[in-house]
Design a protein around this motif. Structure first.
Motif, PDB file in Angstrom:
ATOM      1  N   LEU A 188      64.726-123.334 -22.501  1.00  0.00           N
ATOM      2  CA  LEU A 188      63.832-123.784 -23.672  1.00  0.00           C
ATOM      3  C   LEU A 188      62.779-122.772 -23.650  1.00  0.00           C
ATOM      4  O   LEU A 188      62.490-122.297 -24.824  1.00  0.00           O
ATOM      5  CB  LEU A 188      63.620-125.153 -23.390  1.00  0.00           C
ATOM      6  N   GLU A 189      62.197-122.537 -22.459  1.00  0.00           N
ATOM      7  CA  GLU A 189      60.973-121.711 -22.621  1.00  0.00           C
ATOM      8  C   GLU A 189      61.453-120.055 -23.198  1.00  0.00           C
ATOM      9  O   GLU A 189      60.806-119.650 -23.957  1.00  0.00           O
ATOM     10  CB  GLU A 189      60.438-121.406 -20.997  1.00  0.00           C
ATOM     11  N   ALA A 190      62.544-119.756 -22.605  1.00  0.00           N
ATOM     12  CA  ALA A 190      62.846-118.217 -23.239  1.00  0.00           C
ATOM     13  C   ALA A 190      63.298-118.442 -24.872  1.00  0.00           C
ATOM     14  O   ALA A 190      62.751-117.594 -25.246  1.00  0.00           O
ATOM     15  CB  ALA A 190      64.282-117.965 -22.489  1.00  0.00           C
ATOM     16  N   ALA A 191      63.916-119.380 -25.247  1.00  0.00           N
ATOM     17  CA  ALA A 191      64.207-119.482 -26.678  1.00  0.00           C
ATOM     18  C   ALA A 191      62.733-119.802 -27.311  1.00  0.00           C
ATOM     19  O   ALA A 191      62.812-119.175 -28.600  1.00  0.00           O
ATOM     20  CB  ALA A 191      64.786-120.637 -26.976  1.00  0.00           C
ATOM     21  N   LYS A 192      61.778-120.246 -26.706  1.00  0.00           N
ATOM     22  CA  LYS A 192      60.322-120.504 -27.270  1.00  0.00           C
ATOM     23  C   LYS A 192      59.935-119.270 -27.667  1.00  0.00           C
ATOM     24  O   LYS A 192      59.515-118.922 -28.413  1.00  0.00           O
ATOM     25  CB  LYS A 192      59.746-121.565 -26.706  1.00  0.00           C
ATOM     26  N   SER A 193      60.017-118.392 -26.440  1.00  0.00           N
ATOM     27  CA  SER A 193      59.188-116.923 -26.649  1.00  0.00           C
ATOM     28  C   SER A 193      59.943-115.953 -27.407  1.00  0.00           C
ATOM     29  O   SER A 193      59.366-115.105 -27.891  1.00  0.00           O
ATOM     30  CB  SER A 193      59.083-116.737 -25.102  1.00  0.00           C
ATOM     31  N   ARG A 194      61.514-116.197 -27.540  1.00  0.00           N
ATOM     32  CA  ARG A 194      61.797-115.156 -28.273  1.00  0.00           C
ATOM     33  C   ARG A 194      62.890-115.859 -29.148  1.00  0.00           C
ATOM     34  O   ARG A 194      64.063-115.948 -28.811  1.00  0.00           O
ATOM     35  CB  ARG A 194      62.760-114.355 -27.380  1.00  0.00           C
ATOM     36  N   PRO A 195      62.312-116.104 -30.242  1.00  0.00           N
ATOM     37  CA  PRO A 195      63.249-116.627 -31.562  1.00  0.00           C
ATOM     38  C   PRO A 195      64.334-115.811 -31.740  1.00  0.00           C
ATOM     39  O   PRO A 195      65.068-116.579 -32.601  1.00  0.00           O
ATOM     40  CB  PRO A 195      62.047-117.002 -32.419  1.00  0.00           C
ATOM     41  N   SER A 196      64.412-114.471 -31.714  1.00  0.00           N
ATOM     42  CA  SER A 196      65.697-113.766 -31.947  1.00  0.00           C
ATOM     43  C   SER A 196      66.897-114.115 -31.238  1.00  0.00           C
ATOM     44  O   SER A 196      67.835-113.726 -31.752  1.00  0.00           O
ATOM     45  CB  SER A 196      65.195-112.405 -31.762  1.00  0.00           C
ATOM     46  N   LEU A 197      66.787-114.897 -30.198  1.00  0.00           N
ATOM     47  CA  LEU A 197      68.093-115.441 -29.385  1.00  0.00           C
ATOM     48  C   LEU A 197      68.748-116.046 -30.363  1.00  0.00           C
ATOM     49  O   LEU A 197      68.437-116.974 -31.155  1.00  0.00           O
ATOM     50  CB  LEU A 197      67.573-116.168 -28.212  1.00  0.00           C
TER      51      LEU A 197
END
Length: 315
Positions: free
Chosen positions: A191-200
Motif C-alpha cells: 500500500l505504501e509503494a502504491a501511494k508513493s508511485r501512482p503509476s503502478l
C-alpha cells in the motif's frame, strides 16, 4: 522447477508475383486448396499460446480458463536469476523469475515483499507460479526482517527500479507495466509503494498489516486479500478498513479467504494464485479476457468467505 513452454508457428503467406497470373489460372484447382490450408494454419496460429490480440499489444498467453489459472504452473517455461544483497542498493536482494521465451517481446513485472521476521523464501512459491503465467516476478529480501511497512514500500520500489534499469533481465521487462505485492508488513508496504508511485498498474496486499488504516490517495487498482482466521492482522482492523478507505471510483476488490490464517499466503494456495493472476493480468496487461474471473463478483464458497468489488472495471 522445469516447466515447458508452448510455441506457436505462423506460416508465411507468400504473395504471387503479377507475372505468374497465367500459371495460377492454369493450376487453379490445386492452388485454391493450398491457399485454404495456409489460411487454416494462420488462423490456428492466432489461437495458439503465444498469440496476442490485435487490439492489445500487451496480451500474453492462451485464452484463460479457470483450470489454466488454477494450475500449479502456466504455459511458460520459467528461468530464474539470483540477486545477492551486496550487488544492489535500496533493498536486500532477491530472486527474479521470468518466462524463458523471448519470442513475445517484453512482459509486465511485479515485486513481492515478505512479512515481518520473514525472508523471501516465505513467499517464494509465488515466483514461478506467476512467472509461468507471463510475468517477470521479483521476490525480495528486505534490509532486515524487522523493517516496517513504509520501509518495505520503499524497498519494493527500489527493487522495481533495479529490475527495469540494471538487472540481467531488464530487456525482458516493460517498465511501464509494473505492480507490487506483499505479505503482512510486506502487504502494508504494498500500500505504501502504491501511494508513493501512482503509476503502478496493480497492488495486492496479502493479509496486510499497517498502522495506517486509510488509503484514499491510492490510484492503483488494488486487490486486498484478508483471512477470516487472522489473529495477527485481523480483517476487522486491517484488510477491511484498507479496502473501505480506497476511493469508490478506483478499481478495487476485497477477497476474504475462508478457513485461513495470517500465514496462509506463505504456502502455495490456489485461491490466492487464481485471483492474483486474474488481477495482475487484468490491470498490468490490460487483458480483459481475465475479467470473467473478477466480474461478476465471485460468490462465497469453501475457499472464499467474502468477495467485494466494483464491476465492471473501469481501467
Amino acid at each position: 522447477m522445469k516447466l515447458f513452454a508452448r510455441r506457436s508457428v505462423t506460416a508465411p503467406i507468400p504473395e504471387a508475383p503479377q507475372r505468374h497470373r497465367h500459371r495460377r489460372r492454369r493450376f487453379g484447382v490445386l492452388t485454391v486448396p493450398l491457399a485454404g490450408v495456409v489460411a487454416i494454419v494462420g488462423f490456428a496460429a492466432l489461437l495458439s499460446p503465444g498469440a496476442s490480440a490485435v487490439g492489445n499489444p500487451y496480451e500474453r498467453g492462451p485464452a484463460p480458463t479457470a483450470a489454466r489459472i488454477e494450475a500449479a504452473s502456466g504455459p511458460y517455461a520459467v528461468s530464474r536469476a539470483s540477486v545477492p544483497s551486496f550487488s544492489v542498493t535500496g533493498f536486500g536482494g532477491g530472486t527474479i523469475y521470468y518466462p524463458s521465451t523471448t519470442e513475445e517481446g517484453t512482459f509486465g513485472a511485479v515485486a513481492i515483499s515478505p512479512g515481518y521476521t520473514a525472508r523471501q523464501s516465505s513467499i517464494a512459491w509465488l515466483g514461478p507460479r506467476l512467472a509461468s503465467q507471463g510475468f517477470v516476478v521479483f521476490t525480495i529480501d528486505t534490509h532486515t526482517t524487522y523493517d516496517q511497512p513504509a520501509s518495505r514500500g520503499r524497498q519494493l520500489l527500489a527493487a522495481l527500479d533495479y529490475l527495469t534499469q540494471r538487472s540481467s533481465v531488464r530487456g525482458r521487462v516493460d517498465a511501464t507495466r509494473l505492480g507490487v505485492m506483499g505479505h503482512s508488513m510486506g502487504g502494508g508496504g504494498t500500500l505504501e509503494a502504491a501511494k508513493s508511485r501512482p503509476s503502478l498498474k496493480a497492488a495486492i496486499p496479502l493479509t496486510g498489516w499497517n498502522l495506517d488504516k486509510t488509503w484514499p490517495e491510492l490510484r492503483t487498482p488494488t486487490l486486498v486479500v484478508g483471512a477470516d482466521g487472522d489473529t495477527i492482522a485481523p480483517v476487522s482492523s486491517h484488510s477491511e478498513p484498507f479496502y473501505q478507505s480506497l476511493p469508490s471510483s478506483l478499481d478495487r476488490a476485497y477477497l476474504e479467504l475462508n478457513g485461513a490464517t495470517h500465514l496462509t499466503p506463505n504456502l502455495s494456495n490456489t485461491t490466492i494464485a487464481k485471483y492474483s493472476i486474474a488481477w495482475l493480468k487484468r490491470f498490468i496487461d490490460d487483458d480483459t479476457r481475465y475479467e470473467q474471473f473478477l466480474c461478476p463478483l465471485p460468490r462465497p464458497s469453501l475457499a472464499i468467505r467474502e468477495y467485494r468489488g466494483n464491476c465492471p472495471h473501469t481501467s
